[in-house]
Design a protein around this motif. Sequence first.
Motif, mmCIF file in Angstrom:
data_model
loop_
_atom_site.group_PDB
_atom_site.id
_atom_site.type_symbol
_atom_site.label_atom_id
_atom_site.label_comp_id
_atom_site.label_asym_id
_atom_site.label_seq_id
_atom_site.Cartn_x
_atom_site.Cartn_y
_atom_site.Cartn_z
ATOM 1 N N ASP A 13 0.834 -1.207 0.000
ATOM 2 C CA ASP A 13 0.000 0.000 0.000
ATOM 3 C C ASP A 13 0.875 1.266 0.000
ATOM 4 O OD1 ASP A 13 0.776 0.731 2.581
ATOM 5 O OD2 ASP A 13 -1.070 0.057 3.549
ATOM 6 N N PRO A 14 0.284 2.452 -0.117
ATOM 7 C CA PRO A 14 1.081 3.689 -0.223
ATOM 8 C C PRO A 14 1.973 3.969 0.996
ATOM 9 C CG PRO A 14 -1.215 4.086 -0.848
ATOM 10 C CD PRO A 14 -1.159 2.718 -0.276
ATOM 11 N N TYR A 15 1.700 3.292 2.117
ATOM 12 C CA TYR A 15 2.459 3.556 3.350
ATOM 13 C C TYR A 15 3.559 2.518 3.571
ATOM 14 C CZ TYR A 15 -1.745 6.315 3.821
ATOM 15 O OH TYR A 15 -2.761 7.190 3.567
ATOM 16 N N LEU A 71 -3.379 13.350 2.327
ATOM 17 C CA LEU A 71 -2.065 12.875 2.770
ATOM 18 C C LEU A 71 -0.986 13.948 2.656
ATOM 19 C CD1 LEU A 71 -0.234 10.591 3.763
ATOM 20 C CD2 LEU A 71 -0.066 9.773 1.407
ATOM 21 N N GLU A 72 -1.006 14.721 1.543
ATOM 22 C CA GLU A 72 0.064 15.710 1.330
ATOM 23 C C GLU A 72 0.023 16.852 2.352
ATOM 24 O OE1 GLU A 72 -3.059 16.767 -1.961
ATOM 25 O OE2 GLU A 72 -2.407 15.006 -0.826
ATOM 26 N N GLU A 245 -5.818 3.469 6.389
ATOM 27 C CA GLU A 245 -6.472 4.728 6.001
ATOM 28 C C GLU A 245 -7.540 5.123 7.016
ATOM 29 O OE1 GLU A 245 -6.395 8.032 4.211
ATOM 30 O OE2 GLU A 245 -5.187 6.478 3.286
#
Length: 336
Positions: A13-15, A71-72, A245
Amino acid sequence: MQPAERSRVPRIDPYGFERPEDFDDAAYEKFFSRYLVTLTRRAIKWSRLLQGGGVPRSRTVKRYVRKGVPLEHRARVWMALSGAQAQMDQNPGYYHRLLQGERNPRLEDAIRTDLNRTFPDNVKFRKTTDPCLQKTLYNVLLAYGHHNQGVGYCQGMNFIAGYLILITNNEEESFWLLDALVGRILPDYYSPAMLGLKTDQEVLGELVRAKLPAVGALMERLGVLWTLVVSRWFICLFVDILPVETVLRIWDCLFNEGSKIIFRVALTLIKQHQELILEATSVPDICDKFKQITKGSFVMECHTFMQKIFSEPGSLSMATVAKLRESCRARLLAQG
């Protein structure tokens, strides 16, 4: 499901977390295609809001936070709303001085023992990865142990600090956010006696008895202590319990609205699965049901889940929580 279809959802995942073997790709894809639209819309609104520079506490910001911080912008928003940014600005160089301070072998050993147990399913925390976040995690926990000697290091803090590092990509910011959580937002959760943690578990019990009396009665009848089924919810702030998330969306609100958010999440999980819980006929059965209620599409669909935590439990003010804490704490102290 065919391998070709499976590959559409990345295995990591993105993390940096590896998705488990039994991960429901189809359900996730269906959810994420809808959620992406929401994320895009929220990102545009947040960019406009943050053009002014600061993140003021206001009704608009509260509403925006409840709908999710992109997130950003997450690190910046958490730092501002929690007071961590103000603390960091007022104490330049303090974090680095803590790392250069007098050595404490007991503290160092306690932290080292837990490093390999922290997110073994996350590629960023593996020793084979360069840079490996284990060193960053060690520094943040060591500095915090020197900063708050009454707490030192307590299991559970490693998971919280790990998430902070993944979001901020910054050691010093992670330290100050950990200080906001452990020092101010979570009253006395990680001290040796863990009185704040024990108190809040009792507070949840009282809230369940008032709002979901059938579940409260079942717990009493079976003699189940709340600490048996929810202690990790509180200690780890749902890390490794709910999807990443969803945890981050909960933390968005936790940094802004304080610890009552934990009760809202817990009550929502219990209320949503009340019928399942009421089927339990023994202590092991109850423990199993409480594990089941933290899995599945209800918790994966974080946007709907967050809407539910503000509607399902009904009214829950900090004043109510403070009053219950007072009585539960007194009862625990009387019991010795």
